[in-house]
Motif scaffolding. Structure first.
Motif, PDB file in Angstrom:
ATOM      1  N   LEU A 289       1.085  -1.199   0.131  1.00  0.00           N
ATOM      2  CA  LEU A 289       0.235  -0.146  -0.043  1.00  0.00           C
ATOM      3  C   LEU A 289       0.711   1.517   0.095  1.00  0.00           C
ATOM      4  N   ARG A 290       2.072   1.143   0.699  1.00  0.00           N
ATOM      5  CA  ARG A 290       2.871   2.380   0.752  1.00  0.00           C
ATOM      6  C   ARG A 290       3.382   2.658  -0.525  1.00  0.00           C
ATOM      7  N   ASN A 291       3.736   1.924  -1.416  1.00  0.00           N
ATOM      8  CA  ASN A 291       4.365   1.939  -2.391  1.00  0.00           C
ATOM      9  C   ASN A 291       3.805   1.764  -3.211  1.00  0.00           C
ATOM     10  N   GLY A 292       2.117   1.893  -3.233  1.00  0.00           N
ATOM     11  CA  GLY A 292       1.240   2.206  -4.365  1.00  0.00           C
ATOM     12  C   GLY A 292       0.920   1.138  -5.303  1.00  0.00           C
ATOM     13  N   HIS A 293       1.000  -0.152  -4.569  1.00  0.00           N
ATOM     14  CA  HIS A 293       0.290  -1.646  -5.495  1.00  0.00           C
ATOM     15  C   HIS A 293      -0.646  -1.580  -4.169  1.00  0.00           C
ATOM     16  N   PRO A 294      -1.989  -1.452  -4.332  1.00  0.00           N
ATOM     17  CA  PRO A 294      -3.145  -1.684  -3.679  1.00  0.00           C
ATOM     18  C   PRO A 294      -3.337  -3.402  -3.993  1.00  0.00           C
ATOM     19  N   ARG A 295      -3.317  -3.493  -5.201  1.00  0.00           N
ATOM     20  CA  ARG A 295      -3.843  -4.643  -5.299  1.00  0.00           C
ATOM     21  C   ARG A 295      -3.322  -6.077  -4.928  1.00  0.00           C
ATOM     22  N   ASP A 296      -1.604  -5.733  -4.837  1.00  0.00           N
ATOM     23  CA  ASP A 296      -0.965  -6.668  -4.217  1.00  0.00           C
ATOM     24  C   ASP A 296      -0.778  -6.863  -2.928  1.00  0.00           C
ATOM     25  N   ALA A 297      -1.247  -5.345  -2.362  1.00  0.00           N
ATOM     26  CA  ALA A 297      -2.219  -5.795  -0.682  1.00  0.00           C
ATOM     27  C   ALA A 297      -2.842  -6.738  -0.609  1.00  0.00           C
ATOM     28  N   ILE A 298      -4.391  -6.133  -1.589  1.00  0.00           N
ATOM     29  CA  ILE A 298      -5.376  -6.990  -1.593  1.00  0.00           C
ATOM     30  C   ILE A 298      -4.710  -8.875  -1.162  1.00  0.00           C
ATOM     31  N   GLU A 299      -4.227  -8.998  -2.420  1.00  0.00           N
ATOM     32  CA  GLU A 299      -3.985 -10.968  -2.537  1.00  0.00           C
ATOM     33  C   GLU A 299      -2.923 -11.134  -0.995  1.00  0.00           C
ATOM     34  N   SER A 300      -1.960 -10.009  -0.656  1.00  0.00           N
ATOM     35  CA  SER A 300      -1.835 -10.403   0.754  1.00  0.00           C
ATOM     36  C   SER A 300      -2.319 -10.848   1.908  1.00  0.00           C
ATOM     37  N   LEU A 301      -3.337  -9.786   1.678  1.00  0.00           N
ATOM     38  CA  LEU A 301      -4.692 -10.233   2.733  1.00  0.00           C
ATOM     39  C   LEU A 301      -5.658 -11.146   2.688  1.00  0.00           C
ATOM     40  N   ARG A 302      -5.875 -11.239   1.168  1.00  0.00           N
ATOM     41  CA  ARG A 302      -6.902 -12.456   0.567  1.00  0.00           C
ATOM     42  C   ARG A 302      -6.066 -13.827   1.118  1.00  0.00           C
ATOM     43  N   THR A 303      -4.660 -13.434   1.600  1.00  0.00           N
ATOM     44  CA  THR A 303      -4.050 -14.417   1.714  1.00  0.00           C
ATOM     45  C   THR A 303      -4.582 -15.120   3.173  1.00  0.00           C
ATOM     46  N   HIS A 304      -4.008 -14.186   4.015  1.00  0.00           N
ATOM     47  CA  HIS A 304      -4.281 -13.493   5.723  1.00  0.00           C
ATOM     48  C   HIS A 304      -5.763 -14.067   5.884  1.00  0.00           C
ATOM     49  N   ALA A 305      -6.200 -13.153   5.392  1.00  0.00           N
ATOM     50  CA  ALA A 305      -7.361 -14.376   6.389  1.00  0.00           C
ATOM     51  C   ALA A 305      -7.965 -15.540   5.283  1.00  0.00           C
ATOM     52  N   ARG A 306      -7.778 -15.592   4.782  1.00  0.00           N
ATOM     53  CA  ARG A 306      -8.077 -17.361   4.108  1.00  0.00           C
ATOM     54  C   ARG A 306      -7.452 -18.170   5.037  1.00  0.00           C
ATOM     55  N   ALA A 309      -8.348 -16.747   9.509  1.00  0.00           N
ATOM     56  CA  ALA A 309      -9.276 -16.327   9.955  1.00  0.00           C
ATOM     57  C   ALA A 309      -9.624 -15.552  11.146  1.00  0.00           C
ATOM     58  N   ALA A 310      -9.181 -16.039  11.970  1.00  0.00           N
ATOM     59  CA  ALA A 310      -9.802 -15.585  13.244  1.00  0.00           C
ATOM     60  C   ALA A 310      -8.245 -15.184  14.226  1.00  0.00           C
ATOM     61  N   GLY A 311      -7.343 -15.145  12.928  1.00  0.00           N
ATOM     62  CA  GLY A 311      -5.972 -14.937  14.203  1.00  0.00           C
ATOM     63  C   GLY A 311      -5.776 -13.265  14.753  1.00  0.00           C
ATOM     64  N   GLN A 312      -4.711 -13.444  15.247  1.00  0.00           N
ATOM     65  CA  GLN A 312      -4.212 -12.341  16.223  1.00  0.00           C
ATOM     66  C   GLN A 312      -4.465 -10.788  15.619  1.00  0.00           C
ATOM     67  N   LEU A 313      -4.297 -10.729  13.992  1.00  0.00           N
ATOM     68  CA  LEU A 313      -3.800  -9.485  13.146  1.00  0.00           C
ATOM     69  C   LEU A 313      -5.354  -9.209  12.341  1.00  0.00           C
ATOM     70  N   GLY A 314      -6.105  -9.416  12.955  1.00  0.00           N
ATOM     71  CA  GLY A 314      -7.614  -9.584  11.927  1.00  0.00           C
ATOM     72  C   GLY A 314      -7.757  -8.123  12.313  1.00  0.00           C
ATOM     73  N   GLU A 315      -7.530  -7.874  13.697  1.00  0.00           N
ATOM     74  CA  GLU A 315      -8.646  -5.798  12.676  1.00  0.00           C
ATOM     75  C   GLU A 315      -7.519  -5.138  11.925  1.00  0.00           C
ATOM     76  N   GLU A 316      -5.830  -4.898  11.728  1.00  0.00           N
ATOM     77  CA  GLU A 316      -5.241  -4.633  11.459  1.00  0.00           C
ATOM     78  C   GLU A 316      -5.096  -4.633  10.234  1.00  0.00           C
ATOM     79  N   ARG A 317      -5.971  -5.956   9.212  1.00  0.00           N
ATOM     80  CA  ARG A 317      -5.922  -6.525   8.290  1.00  0.00           C
ATOM     81  C   ARG A 317      -7.097  -6.100   7.495  1.00  0.00           C
ATOM     82  N   GLU A 318      -8.411  -6.028   8.117  1.00  0.00           N
ATOM     83  CA  GLU A 318      -9.136  -5.486   7.838  1.00  0.00           C
ATOM     84  C   GLU A 318      -9.315  -4.270   7.181  1.00  0.00           C
ATOM     85  N   LEU A 319      -8.316  -3.276   8.637  1.00  0.00           N
ATOM     86  CA  LEU A 319      -8.412  -1.989   7.943  1.00  0.00           C
ATOM     87  C   LEU A 319      -7.896  -1.372   6.859  1.00  0.00           C
ATOM     88  N   LEU A 320      -6.639  -2.307   6.679  1.00  0.00           N
ATOM     89  CA  LEU A 320      -5.563  -2.745   5.684  1.00  0.00           C
ATOM     90  C   LEU A 320      -6.357  -2.224   4.312  1.00  0.00           C
TER      91      LEU A 320
END
Length: 361
Positions: A289-306, A309-320
């Motif tokens: 996101l910081r480097n201007g690649h939001p679609r790459d960020a979404i791929e990382s976040l989608r992998t995290h969610a999969r 799903a109930a991890g320690q960093l879910g709140e930060e994931r959803e904000l990002l």
């Protein structure tokens, strides 16, 4: 032992905000300072104050950043309206910070540690490794300059500044801890066998509750981590060990259509290796996101969610994810995720950050 508990991270963030960092810069610089401390942990003298050691590292990291940005280290950063509860409070904080950043740096240090962070003058002198009489003289001169510039006593100004800065720092602690965990935890994800010892797993499990706990067992388990340090951030730096092998992240998955989903499950405990992998994915999304690649960020976040799903960093994931959805102009998904976030995290400390994102729609 050196403990990077949330309270310690919050202190480092407060230092950086008072030096003149914006909130975004403070998050990045706090990660850098804590990773420098981790890299140089063997050089820390337990007889010294951890607060003073981290304050010095934070101050030098900020100076180096200011030089890189080609601006004065005492140039005040803008303060957004989330830093104070009322307009009057915000005015007091702005007035104090402008006057504070006009002081010479040695006087700033006295005001920050004694006037704003509540250390006694004797403790402040010890933290800065200066004679007590020198600290007393600097405080007298700084107080006179500040009170003449602001028209009110230092204690009154500090009473408005402390809660404003603390609120901003608290809201950034989770993101900074995630970045620090990613920085020191990547070799754990790449070589889980190293962390398979009972002692190491207990040490990192404690970090799920109190932050990153760095003890003798943790140092042995993670001693191979080569964290880049800013050259001038410390007095001397030992030769770095050979770099570890590059971390291997899960392969990106193809996009899936947005569809309504149930509320985000609350965080639950996870194994130590899962926490390191979580942090690496969240940090990868933040960097994208910081480097201007939001679609790459979404791929990382989608992998995290999969995977978590109930991890320690879910709140930060959803904000990002909300931020990334806005960046790719997917307003429907962003609105849907904002509604889900409010329902799932009604008491979140990131309420102001969420409101700012919602205002962009």
């Amino acid at each position: 032992m050196i403990a990077f508990a949330p309270e310690t991270v919050e202190k480092v963030l407060c230092h950086l905000l008072r030096f003149g960092s914006s909130r975004a810069d403070a998050e990045d610089l706090a990660q850098e300072a804590l990773l420098v401390a981790w890299r140089e942990r063997a050089r820390f003298d337990p007889a010294r104050s951890l607060d003073g050691w981290l304050y010095g590292i934070a101050r030098n990291v900020y100076r180096n950043h200011a030089r890189r940005e080609r601006r004065s280290p005492i140039a005040p950063a803008p303060i957004d309206d989330r830093d104070a509860a009322t307009g009057a409070d915000l005015g007091d904080v702005l007035t104090l910070r402008r006057a504070l950043h006009a002081l010479p740096e040695p006087q700033q240090d006295i005001v920050i540690l004694h006037g704003l962070e509540g250390h006694t003058l004797k403790e402040t002198a010890s933290l800065l490794s200066i004679p007590f009489d020198t600290a007393k003289d600097r405080l007298r001169r700084a107080r006179g300059t500040l009170e003449a510039a602001c028209g009110v006593d230092l204690e009154t100004m500090a009473a408005a500044e402390r809660p404003a800065t603390t609120r901003t720092a608290k809201a950034a602690v989770a993101a900074v801890l995630a970045g620090v965990l990613a920085g020191i935890g990547r070799p754990v994800a790449a070589g889980a066998a190293v962390l398979a010892t009972k002692t190491a797993i207990v040490a990192v499990a404690c970090a799920l509750v109190t932050g990153v706990v760095i003890g003798a067992a943790g140092q042995r388990a993670l001693a191979t981590r080569d964290v880049p340090a800013t050259p001038a951030a410390i007095a001397s730096v030992a030769p770095p060990p050979p770099p570890p092998s590059a971390p291997v992240l899960p392969p990106a998955q193809p996009p899936v259509a947005t569809s309504p989903s149930p509320p985000i499950p609350p965080p639950s405990s996870s194994p130590a290796t899962d926490l390191a992998a979580e942090a690496a994915l969240i940090e990868a999304a933040r960097v994208a996101l910081r480097n201007g690649h939001p679609r790459d960020a979404i791929e990382s976040l989608r992998t995290h969610a999969r995977r978590f799903a109930a991890g320690q960093l879910g709140e930060e994931r959803e904000l990002l994810w909300i931020e990334a959805a806005i960046a790719v102009d997917d307003r429907v998904d962003a609105q849907h995720r904002i509604a889900r976030f409010r329902a799932s995290y009604p008491a979140s400390v990131h309420g102001a950050r969420l409101d700012a994102l919602a205002a962009k729609l």
